[in-house]
Design a protein around this motif. Structure first.
Motif, PDB file in Angstrom:
ATOM      1  N   TRP A 103       0.818  -1.207   0.000  1.00 51.12           N
ATOM      2  CA  TRP A 103       0.000   0.000   0.000  1.00 51.12           C
ATOM      3  C   TRP A 103       0.861   1.271   0.000  1.00 51.12           C
ATOM      4  CZ3 TRP A 103       1.777   1.662   4.621  1.00 51.12           C
ATOM      5  CH2 TRP A 103       2.050   0.696   5.601  1.00 51.12           C
ATOM      6  N   ARG A 104       2.174   1.112   0.101  1.00 54.13           N
ATOM      7  CA  ARG A 104       3.083   2.251  -0.075  1.00 54.13           C
ATOM      8  C   ARG A 104       3.406   2.419  -1.556  1.00 54.13           C
ATOM      9  NH1 ARG A 104       5.542   3.938   4.752  1.00 54.13           N
ATOM     10  NH2 ARG A 104       5.756   2.397   6.413  1.00 54.13           N
ATOM     11  N   ASP A 105       3.675   3.662  -1.978  1.00 51.02           N
ATOM     12  CA  ASP A 105       4.133   3.886  -3.350  1.00 51.02           C
ATOM     13  C   ASP A 105       5.439   3.155  -3.609  1.00 51.02           C
ATOM     14  OD1 ASP A 105       2.040   5.431  -4.307  1.00 51.02           O
ATOM     15  OD2 ASP A 105       2.931   7.310  -3.624  1.00 51.02           O
ATOM     16  N   ALA A 106       6.278   3.070  -2.591  1.00 49.07           N
ATOM     17  CA  ALA A 106       7.538   2.331  -2.693  1.00 49.07           C
ATOM     18  C   ALA A 106       7.555   1.283  -1.581  1.00 49.07           C
ATOM     19  CB  ALA A 106       8.734   3.267  -2.560  1.00 49.07           C
ATOM     20  N   PRO A 107       7.054   0.072  -1.847  1.00 49.31           N
ATOM     21  CA  PRO A 107       7.029  -0.972  -0.821  1.00 49.31           C
ATOM     22  C   PRO A 107       8.437  -1.365  -0.392  1.00 49.31           C
ATOM     23  CG  PRO A 107       5.575  -1.523  -2.664  1.00 49.31           C
ATOM     24  CD  PRO A 107       6.411  -0.359  -3.094  1.00 49.31           C
ATOM     25  N   ILE A 154      -4.186   0.173   2.410  1.00 48.62           N
ATOM     26  CA  ILE A 154      -4.040  -0.025   3.856  1.00 48.62           C
ATOM     27  C   ILE A 154      -5.397   0.124   4.536  1.00 48.62           C
ATOM     28  CG2 ILE A 154      -3.496   2.400   4.373  1.00 48.62           C
ATOM     29  CD1 ILE A 154      -1.576   1.369   6.536  1.00 48.62           C
ATOM     30  N   GLU A 155      -6.287   0.913   3.937  1.00 43.77           N
ATOM     31  CA  GLU A 155      -7.611   1.115   4.529  1.00 43.77           C
ATOM     32  C   GLU A 155      -8.391  -0.189   4.585  1.00 43.77           C
ATOM     33  OE1 GLU A 155     -11.615   3.835   3.827  1.00 43.77           O
ATOM     34  OE2 GLU A 155     -10.401   3.201   2.119  1.00 43.77           O
ATOM     35  N   ALA A 156      -8.299  -1.004   3.540  1.00 47.37           N
ATOM     36  CA  ALA A 156      -9.076  -2.237   3.476  1.00 47.37           C
ATOM     37  C   ALA A 156      -8.442  -3.378   4.267  1.00 47.37           C
ATOM     38  CB  ALA A 156      -9.250  -2.665   2.019  1.00 47.37           C
ATOM     39  N   SER A 157      -7.261  -3.166   4.825  1.00 50.16           N
ATOM     40  CA  SER A 157      -6.574  -4.214   5.592  1.00 50.16           C
ATOM     41  C   SER A 157      -6.421  -3.760   7.048  1.00 50.16           C
ATOM     42  CB  SER A 157      -5.238  -4.553   4.942  1.00 50.16           C
ATOM     43  OG  SER A 157      -4.491  -3.380   4.659  1.00 50.16           O
ATOM     44  N   PHE A 158      -5.367  -3.030   7.358  1.00 48.03           N
ATOM     45  CA  PHE A 158      -5.180  -2.541   8.721  1.00 48.03           C
ATOM     46  C   PHE A 158      -6.334  -1.635   9.156  1.00 48.03           C
ATOM     47  CE2 PHE A 158      -0.865  -3.681   7.490  1.00 48.03           C
ATOM     48  CZ  PHE A 158      -0.372  -4.270   8.635  1.00 48.03           C
ATOM     49  N   GLY A 159      -6.843  -0.826   8.230  1.00 50.15           N
ATOM     50  CA  GLY A 159      -7.883   0.118   8.587  1.00 50.15           C
ATOM     51  C   GLY A 159      -9.226  -0.503   8.880  1.00 50.15           C
ATOM     52  N   ALA A 160      -9.451  -1.729   8.430  1.00 49.10           N
ATOM     53  CA  ALA A 160     -10.770  -2.349   8.585  1.00 49.10           C
ATOM     54  C   ALA A 160     -11.169  -2.535  10.042  1.00 49.10           C
ATOM     55  CB  ALA A 160     -10.798  -3.695   7.862  1.00 49.10           C
ATOM     56  N   ARG A 161     -10.193  -2.624  10.933  1.00 45.75           N
ATOM     57  CA  ARG A 161     -10.486  -2.849  12.351  1.00 45.75           C
ATOM     58  C   ARG A 161     -10.602  -1.538  13.122  1.00 45.75           C
ATOM     59  NH1 ARG A 161      -6.412  -7.204  14.657  1.00 45.75           N
ATOM     60  NH2 ARG A 161      -7.959  -7.211  16.307  1.00 45.75           N
ATOM     61  N   MET A 162     -10.450  -0.405  12.448  1.00 50.36           N
ATOM     62  CA  MET A 162     -10.506   0.890  13.101  1.00 50.36           C
ATOM     63  C   MET A 162     -11.904   1.490  13.004  1.00 50.36           C
ATOM     64  SD  MET A 162      -6.959   2.562  11.677  1.00 50.36           S
ATOM     65  CE  MET A 162      -5.375   1.844  12.071  1.00 50.36           C
ATOM     66  N   SER A 163     -12.128   2.538  13.772  1.00 52.24           N
ATOM     67  CA  SER A 163     -13.370   3.290  13.619  1.00 52.24           C
ATOM     68  C   SER A 163     -13.374   3.967  12.254  1.00 52.24           C
ATOM     69  CB  SER A 163     -13.491   4.340  14.719  1.00 52.24           C
ATOM     70  OG  SER A 163     -12.530   5.376  14.525  1.00 52.24           O
ATOM     71  N   GLU A 164     -14.536   4.421  11.829  1.00 50.97           N
ATOM     72  CA  GLU A 164     -14.623   5.043  10.504  1.00 50.97           C
ATOM     73  C   GLU A 164     -13.728   6.268  10.402  1.00 50.97           C
ATOM     74  OE1 GLU A 164     -18.014   6.858   7.472  1.00 50.97           O
ATOM     75  OE2 GLU A 164     -18.598   5.599   9.158  1.00 50.97           O
ATOM     76  N   ASP A 165     -13.717   7.100  11.439  1.00 49.59           N
ATOM     77  CA  ASP A 165     -12.870   8.297  11.406  1.00 49.59           C
ATOM     78  C   ASP A 165     -11.391   7.928  11.355  1.00 49.59           C
ATOM     79  OD1 ASP A 165     -15.075   9.928  11.459  1.00 49.59           O
ATOM     80  OD2 ASP A 165     -14.950  10.379  13.608  1.00 49.59           O
ATOM     81  N   ARG A 167     -10.132   5.152  10.232  1.00 49.17           N
ATOM     82  CA  ARG A 167      -9.861   4.526   8.939  1.00 49.17           C
ATOM     83  C   ARG A 167      -9.677   5.570   7.855  1.00 49.17           C
ATOM     84  NH1 ARG A 167     -13.703   3.031   5.479  1.00 49.17           N
ATOM     85  NH2 ARG A 167     -15.321   2.897   7.085  1.00 49.17           N
ATOM     86  N   HIS A 168     -10.535   6.581   7.844  1.00 50.44           N
ATOM     87  CA  HIS A 168     -10.420   7.632   6.834  1.00 50.44           C
ATOM     88  C   HIS A 168      -9.132   8.438   7.021  1.00 50.44           C
ATOM     89  CE1 HIS A 168     -15.052   7.702   5.997  1.00 50.44           C
ATOM     90  NE2 HIS A 168     -14.453   6.606   5.588  1.00 50.44           N
ATOM     91  N   ALA A 169      -8.765   8.673   8.285  1.00 54.40           N
ATOM     92  CA  ALA A 169      -7.522   9.405   8.550  1.00 54.40           C
ATOM     93  C   ALA A 169      -6.314   8.601   8.085  1.00 54.40           C
ATOM     94  CB  ALA A 169      -7.414   9.721  10.041  1.00 54.40           C
ATOM     95  N   LEU A 170      -6.360   7.281   8.277  1.00 56.98           N
ATOM     96  CA  LEU A 170      -5.265   6.435   7.821  1.00 56.98           C
ATOM     97  C   LEU A 170      -5.139   6.477   6.302  1.00 56.98           C
ATOM     98  CD1 LEU A 170      -3.109   4.337   8.752  1.00 56.98           C
ATOM     99  CD2 LEU A 170      -4.849   2.570   8.340  1.00 56.98           C
ATOM    100  N   LYS A 171      -6.277   6.417   5.619  1.00 59.93           N
ATOM    101  CA  LYS A 171      -6.233   6.472   4.151  1.00 59.93           C
ATOM    102  C   LYS A 171      -5.756   7.833   3.663  1.00 59.93           C
ATOM    103  CE  LYS A 171      -8.697   5.543  -0.106  1.00 59.93           C
ATOM    104  NZ  LYS A 171      -9.921   5.053  -0.753  1.00 59.93           N
ATOM    105  N   ALA A 172      -6.081   8.890   4.397  1.00 62.24           N
ATOM    106  CA  ALA A 172      -5.600  10.218   4.001  1.00 62.24           C
ATOM    107  C   ALA A 172      -4.072  10.286   4.078  1.00 62.24           C
ATOM    108  CB  ALA A 172      -6.233  11.291   4.890  1.00 62.24           C
ATOM    109  N   ARG A 173      -3.503   9.592   5.067  1.00 65.70           N
ATOM    110  CA  ARG A 173      -2.035   9.556   5.195  1.00 65.70           C
ATOM    111  C   ARG A 173      -1.415   8.655   4.146  1.00 65.70           C
ATOM    112  NH1 ARG A 173      -0.341   7.398  10.711  1.00 65.70           N
ATOM    113  NH2 ARG A 173       1.739   7.759   9.802  1.00 65.70           N
TER     114      ARG A 173
END
Length: 282
Positions: A103-107, A154-165, A167-173
């Motif tokens: 999920w990184r541009d450079a894994p 990362i949102e659909a994996s690590f973020g799935a167990r987070m609250s919606e807010d 998860r969205h903050a993680l995807k923004a990063r």
């Protein structure tokens, strides 16, 4: 240094060396790096090295990276502590076939993982050779996937167990990354099948060559992606490693996937990983 090949297609065990010495010895490190390119994952026993030596050895491959969810040891930046005990919830993202942080541009280029504590039985890790997985594909499939790109989230994996807010903050990063479905290894030139548990969908499948009607796209793309992701599960491409304290695995994240077998709860499993910054896949 002695090298024992473990399977026909992936993995070798190295003995007779100390990674703390390899952190300072250019010739020894060069031999290890060459072996890594040849075997894709290396294993060592009885490496009772300090955290500083762990970080120093991994840093020979390149700069180390932190993890946005797990974090790292404050005293040793880049050394991620993956600690499980009897009360830990299952971490399902570990027991799926994946290539670290796509999920990184450079894994990551790769990682050096050391076992601190583990159960007497269970908690093995498996690796798969994704160059061999690509090479064995039918030519017709290779032709279809050659131009394809895919999203990794990362949102659909690590973020799935987070609250919606959260998860969205993680995807923004970490916005979804887009990578070629087939990448080229920058050092060996091998073609690598580069989709895994972080991959959500193809981004350029819906073209006239692939889709005549919507029904071609909806199951067609998802079935193809599922087929490709499933290649890592073929035993002939795999090696399985049984951990003991002070065992170490070094893997090339560009050409492999791995799977941490979750058969050991509720017991203790404590691992420390140094992930190495990689380059953007092409």
């Amino acid at each position: 240094m002695r090298i024992e090949t473990l399977t026909c297609h992936i993995g070798a065990e190295i003995s007779g060396i100390d990674l703390a010495e390899a952190a300072r010895n250019d010739d020894l490190f060069g031999e290890i790096r060459a072996a890594l390119l040849a075997h894709k994952v290396l294993f060592l026993r009885d490496q009772a090295i300090a955290r500083a030596d762990h970080v120093a050895f991994a840093s020979r491959f390149g700069a180390l990276e932190d993890h946005p969810v797990i974090g790292s040891d404050p005293a040793h930046p880049g050394l991620v502590q993956i600690y499980k005990d009897e009360a830990s919830p299952p971490d399902y993202y570990e027991n799926s076939w994946h290539c670290d942080a796509t999920w990184r541009d450079a894994p990551p280029l790769g990682a050096v993982l050391r076992c601190v504590a583990c159960p007497p039985v269970g908690g093995d890790t498996m690796w798969a050779n994704m160059a061999k997985a690509y090479a064995d594909l039918p030519d017709s499939v290779k032709a279809i996937i050659a131009p394809l790109k895919a999203r990794h989230s990362i949102e659909a994996s690590f973020g799935a167990r987070m609250s919606e807010d959260q998860r969205h903050a993680l995807k923004a990063r970490f916005p979804d990354a887009e990578h070629p479905v087939v990448r080229t290894h920058p050092e060996t030139g091998e073609k690598i099948l580069f989709v895994n548990g972080f991959t959500t969908h193809f981004t350029n499948f819906h073209t006239a060559e692939n889709v005549r009607y919507g029904q071609d796209y909806a199951p067609g793309a998802s079935q193809l992606l599922s087929f490709l992701i499933g290649r890592a599960a073929i035993p002939e491409y795999q090696v399985r490693w049984r951990w003991r304290p002070d065992s170490v695995a070094i893997w090339d994240n560009r050409s492999t996937q791995h799977y941490a077998v979750m058969d050991y709860p509720p017991t203790i499993r404590r691992m420390e990983r140094a992930g190495i910054v990689g380059d953007r896949p092409f």
